[in-house]
Design an enzyme around this catalytic site. Structure first.
Site, mmCIF file in Angstrom:
data_model
loop_
_atom_site.group_PDB
_atom_site.id
_atom_site.type_symbol
_atom_site.label_atom_id
_atom_site.label_comp_id
_atom_site.label_asym_id
_atom_site.label_seq_id
_atom_site.Cartn_x
_atom_site.Cartn_y
_atom_site.Cartn_z
ATOM 1 N N PRO A 88 0.783 -1.229 0.000
ATOM 2 C CG PRO A 88 -0.155 -1.136 2.116
ATOM 3 C CD PRO A 88 0.496 -2.077 1.162
ATOM 4 C CG ASN A 89 -0.317 4.257 1.350
ATOM 5 O OD1 ASN A 89 -1.295 4.793 0.840
ATOM 6 N ND2 ASN A 89 -0.373 3.655 2.529
ATOM 7 N NE ARG A 111 3.965 6.342 1.767
ATOM 8 C CZ ARG A 111 4.279 5.121 2.095
ATOM 9 N NH1 ARG A 111 4.767 4.307 1.186
ATOM 10 N NH2 ARG A 111 4.111 4.697 3.316
ATOM 11 C CE1 TYR A 115 8.875 5.012 2.769
ATOM 12 C CE2 TYR A 115 7.330 6.824 3.118
ATOM 13 C CZ TYR A 115 7.852 5.601 3.498
ATOM 14 O OH TYR A 115 7.365 4.968 4.619
ATOM 15 C CG ASN A 161 8.400 -1.993 0.180
ATOM 16 O OD1 ASN A 161 7.873 -2.172 1.282
ATOM 17 N ND2 ASN A 161 8.969 -0.854 -0.177
ATOM 18 C CB ALA A 164 1.532 -0.088 6.247
ATOM 19 C CD GLU A 197 11.391 -7.435 5.477
ATOM 20 O OE1 GLU A 197 12.148 -8.329 5.949
ATOM 21 O OE2 GLU A 197 10.715 -6.679 6.186
ATOM 22 C CG HIS A 206 11.285 -2.300 4.392
ATOM 23 N ND1 HIS A 206 9.908 -2.317 4.264
ATOM 24 C CD2 HIS A 206 11.638 -3.465 4.971
ATOM 25 C CE1 HIS A 206 9.460 -3.459 4.771
ATOM 26 N NE2 HIS A 206 10.482 -4.173 5.205
ATOM 27 N NE ARG A 257 10.180 5.834 8.685
ATOM 28 C CZ ARG A 257 9.221 5.698 7.770
ATOM 29 N NH1 ARG A 257 9.382 4.815 6.782
ATOM 30 N NH2 ARG A 257 8.127 6.435 7.827
HETATM 31 C C1 DQA Z 1 8.288 0.992 3.737
HETATM 32 C C2 DQA Z 1 8.398 1.173 5.250
HETATM 33 C C3 DQA Z 1 7.073 0.878 5.926
HETATM 34 O O1 DQA Z 1 7.198 1.047 7.333
HETATM 35 C C4 DQA Z 1 6.009 1.834 5.424
HETATM 36 O O2 DQA Z 1 4.752 1.526 6.015
HETATM 37 C C5 DQA Z 1 5.922 1.877 3.955
HETATM 38 C C6 DQA Z 1 7.154 1.808 3.153
HETATM 39 C C7 DQA Z 1 9.573 1.388 3.004
HETATM 40 O O3 DQA Z 1 9.682 1.054 1.832
HETATM 41 O O4 DQA Z 1 10.441 2.054 3.570
HETATM 42 O O5 DQA Z 1 4.842 2.045 3.390
HETATM 43 O O6 DQA Z 1 8.052 -0.393 3.471
#
Ligand code: DQA
Length: 144
Positions: free
Chosen positions: A9-10, A17, A22, A73, A76, A97, A99, A106
């Site tokens: 998501p997002n 964003r 990011y 990725n 959240a 995985e 990020h 964080r």
């Molecule tokens: C994320 C880190 C997560 O905590 C966050 O909710 C994201 C992006 C990252 O790519 O740094 O949506 O996965």
């Protein structure tokens, strides 16, 4: 070699964003970077994104027998989803995985990753380049 690059998501809002966290590159930029890297590495990369946990589960299930590796990725859902962990364990596809941000530096709630036990590696805090590193790592792992 077929790789699935799966985003939660997002991540479709990259660029808009929280750019301080990011970066300013868009999701379309990320897809282009991944396709360039795939051509360089001689692999096929299919890029998908969903804001829905169940759709991500469906993508992982459908990857069985189709994809050799997953760059994931979960955004959240990383910090909440037993369903995604179970899906990765069910299909047993080597998964890295990723990020974009350094989640270890964080908020406390980002310190937990439910999916990590089902992954061969985690790359965090390397920006969009982390996806490319994950693809390289999977290629190496799968050709070993
Ligand atoms: C994320 C880190 C997560 O905590 C966050 O909710 C994201 C992006 C990252 O790519 O740094 O949506 O996965």
């Amino acid at each position: 070699m077929n790789l699935l690059i799966l985003n939660g998501p997002n991540l479709n809002l990259l660029g808009l964003r929280e750019p301080a966290i990011y970066g300013r590159q868009s999701y379309a930029d990320l897809v282009l970077m991944i396709q360039d890297a795939a051509a360089r590495l001689g692999v096929s990369a299919t890029v998908r994104q969903s804001n829905h946990e169940g759709t991500l589960v469906d993508e992982i299930q459908a990857a069985y027998g189709v994809f050799d590796g997953i760059v994931f990725n979960p955004a959240a859902y990383t910090h909440t989803s037993v369903a995604l962990l179970d899906a990765l364990k069910a299909v047993g596809i080597p998964t890295v995985e990723v990020h974009i941000s350094d989640v270890s530096k964080r908020e406390d709630f980002r310190q937990v990753s439910f999916v990590r036990p089902a992954c061969i590696a985690t790359i965090a805090g390397h920006g969009l380049g982390g996806y490319i590193e994950a693809m390289e790592l999977l290629k190496e792992h799968l050709t070993r």
